[in-house]
Enzyme design. Structure first.
Site, PDB file in Angstrom:
ATOM      1  N   ASP A  83       0.811  -1.217   0.000  1.00 48.65           N
ATOM      2  CA  ASP A  83       0.000   0.000   0.000  1.00 48.65           C
ATOM      3  C   ASP A  83       0.847   1.271   0.000  1.00 48.65           C
ATOM      4  O   ASP A  83       0.519   2.249  -0.667  1.00 48.65           O
ATOM      5  CB  ASP A  83      -0.926   0.005   1.230  1.00 48.65           C
ATOM      6  CG  ASP A  83      -1.937  -1.126   1.149  1.00 48.65           C
ATOM      7  OD1 ASP A  83      -2.584  -1.266   0.095  1.00 48.65           O
ATOM      8  OD2 ASP A  83      -2.068  -1.879   2.127  1.00 48.65           O
ATOM      9  N   HIS A 108      -7.423  -3.477  -1.743  1.00 48.19           N
ATOM     10  CA  HIS A 108      -7.619  -2.770  -0.473  1.00 48.19           C
ATOM     11  C   HIS A 108      -7.821  -1.297  -0.839  1.00 48.19           C
ATOM     12  O   HIS A 108      -7.165  -0.799  -1.753  1.00 48.19           O
ATOM     13  CB  HIS A 108      -6.384  -2.979   0.409  1.00 48.19           C
ATOM     14  CG  HIS A 108      -6.418  -2.252   1.727  1.00 48.19           C
ATOM     15  ND1 HIS A 108      -7.558  -2.107   2.485  1.00 48.19           N
ATOM     16  CD2 HIS A 108      -5.427  -1.633   2.431  1.00 48.19           C
ATOM     17  CE1 HIS A 108      -7.267  -1.440   3.589  1.00 48.19           C
ATOM     18  NE2 HIS A 108      -5.980  -1.138   3.582  1.00 48.19           N
ATOM     19  N   GLU A 231      -2.543 -23.364  21.284  1.00 47.38           N
ATOM     20  CA  GLU A 231      -3.949 -23.761  21.376  1.00 47.38           C
ATOM     21  C   GLU A 231      -4.914 -22.805  20.677  1.00 47.38           C
ATOM     22  O   GLU A 231      -6.078 -23.132  20.456  1.00 47.38           O
ATOM     23  CB  GLU A 231      -4.360 -23.884  22.857  1.00 47.38           C
ATOM     24  CG  GLU A 231      -3.927 -25.191  23.475  1.00 47.38           C
ATOM     25  CD  GLU A 231      -4.615 -25.424  24.818  1.00 47.38           C
ATOM     26  OE1 GLU A 231      -5.844 -25.283  24.896  1.00 47.38           O
ATOM     27  OE2 GLU A 231      -3.902 -25.723  25.786  1.00 47.38           O
TER      28      GLU A 231
END
Ligand code: NDP
Ligand code: MG
Length: 337
Positions: A83, A108, A231
């Site tokens: 960008d 974007h 996890e």
């Protein structure tokens, strides 16, 4: 409810006979170029000679050229440069070739929303924004699936811009997963908010600070890593597949009770106030200005933060533990990046 576009709403004929240039063969670029080509679209690629991504483009069977050359040859240009460099490349290489009837596309809305690029009125300006990283975009397509896309139309002199955006999305595999229409402003503002407050910023800060808390309290870093990082993937899959209720149904009652009573103590009134402030900085353009200035003045602060992030304790223990999980393909930042 917003309309969700699917395969039947999009027709590839709006791209047939046209040449699509993918400018920048990076995370998004390599996936767009290959997905479109596999969908039967004529694709050319622009990359910087001598770079690793240039070599990857050659390996994939493309003949990379300069952005100027690609802009000249293409009917539709998808700008997939970082960008913060788009405005410069646009001004020097692309603007001179932006003739009437061409289409300029983005993944974007940053440069259009913050007026870093102001295209001539007689070209169409569209957005096709896949809601996921480029490498996933390619993997999902190859597996016959897709990643949800957002589309938007900023300028539409041809009166076909939306049909072209939908066709592009179909060629990417997006209509397989669902396409929503948005505006450049909505996409840019929500995208920046999401990555700052939760996806990247918020989540990284939670991982880092909870790891630190455990290790400072004397627990083994390896145990801390499993708890606060490894996890996460299992929990996130549950949330994405069935929402918060499904995740809470799957974990133990003890975990569920801890979630309801402890989670809100972390996101306090002060945290919410800060979220609003972050959103305000996105809406009034001050974040964009800060980032553009940082980049233009050599990105010293950015590079220092990046270095600090990569060398902190959790990033030292993580690779050792991941190496043991032989079923996971080890991933790491390439040398020199
Ligand atoms: P990357 O940094 O991965 O890729 C950009 C590529 O452009 C690099 O290969 C870079 O080469 C190349 N490049 C730089 N300057 C030039 C030039 N002058 N001419 C030709 N090529 C050049 O970017 P991303 O794929 O991450 O981002 C592209 C766009 O997609 C952005 O608008 C971003 O917001 C958007 N987007 C990104 C997502 C993502 O998951 N990454 C998700 C959704 C949207 P080199 O690296 O060799 O310098
Ligand atoms: Mg990059």
């Amino acid at each position: 409810m917003a309309k969700v576009y699917s395969e039947k709403d999009a027709d590839l004929k709006y791209l047939k006979g046209k040449t699509v240039a993918i400018v920048g063969y990076g995370s998004q670029g390599h996936a767009h170029a290959q997905n479109l080509r596999d969908s039967g679209i004529k694709v050319i690629v622009a990359e910087l000679p001598g770079t690793n991504n240039y070599k990857l483009a050659v390996k994939a069977g493309f003949k990379p050229m300069t952005a100027r050359e690609a802009a000249k040859k293409a009917d539709l240009l998808m700008i997939l440069l970082p960008d913060q460099v788009q405005a410069k490349v646009y001004a020097s290489e692309i603007a001179p070739e932006m003739k009437k009837g061409k289409t300029l596309a983005f993944a974007h809305g940053f440069n259009i929303r913050y007026k870093q690029i102001v295209p001539p009125k007689d070209v169409d300006v569209i957005m096709v924004a896949p809601k996921g990283p480029g490498h996933k975009l390619r993997d999902q397509y190859v597996a016959g699936m897709g990643i949800p896309n957002l589309i938007a139309v900023h300028q539409n002199p041809s009166k076909q811009a939306k049909k072209v955006a939908l066709a592009y999305s179909k060629a990417l595999g997006g209509t397989r997963a669902g396409v929503l229409e948005t505006t450049f402003s909505e996409e840019t503002e929500t995208d920046l908010f999401g990555e700052q407050v939760i996806l990247c910023g918020g989540l990284s800060a939670l991982i880092e600070s909870s790891f630190e808390t455990l290790v400072k309290a004397g627990y083994q870093p390896e145990i801390a890593y499993y708890e606060v990082c490894h996890e996460l993937q299992l929990i996130i899959n549950l949330i994405v597949e069935g929402g918060l209720s499904w995740m809470r149904y799957s974990v133990s009652d003890t975990a569920e009770y801890g979630d309801y009573t402890r989670g809100p103590r972390l996101v306090t009134a002060e945290t919410r106030k800060e979220m609003k402030k972050i959103l305000k900085e996105i809406q009034d353009g001050s974040f964009a200005q800060e980032w553009i200035t940082e980049w233009k003045t050599g990105a010293k602060n950015f590079k220092a933060l990046r270095k600090k992030g990569r060398t902190q304790p959790i990033e030292v223990v993580g690779p050792k533990l991941r190496k043991m999980m032989t079923w996971m393909k080890p991933k790491g930042v390439p040398k020199g990046e």
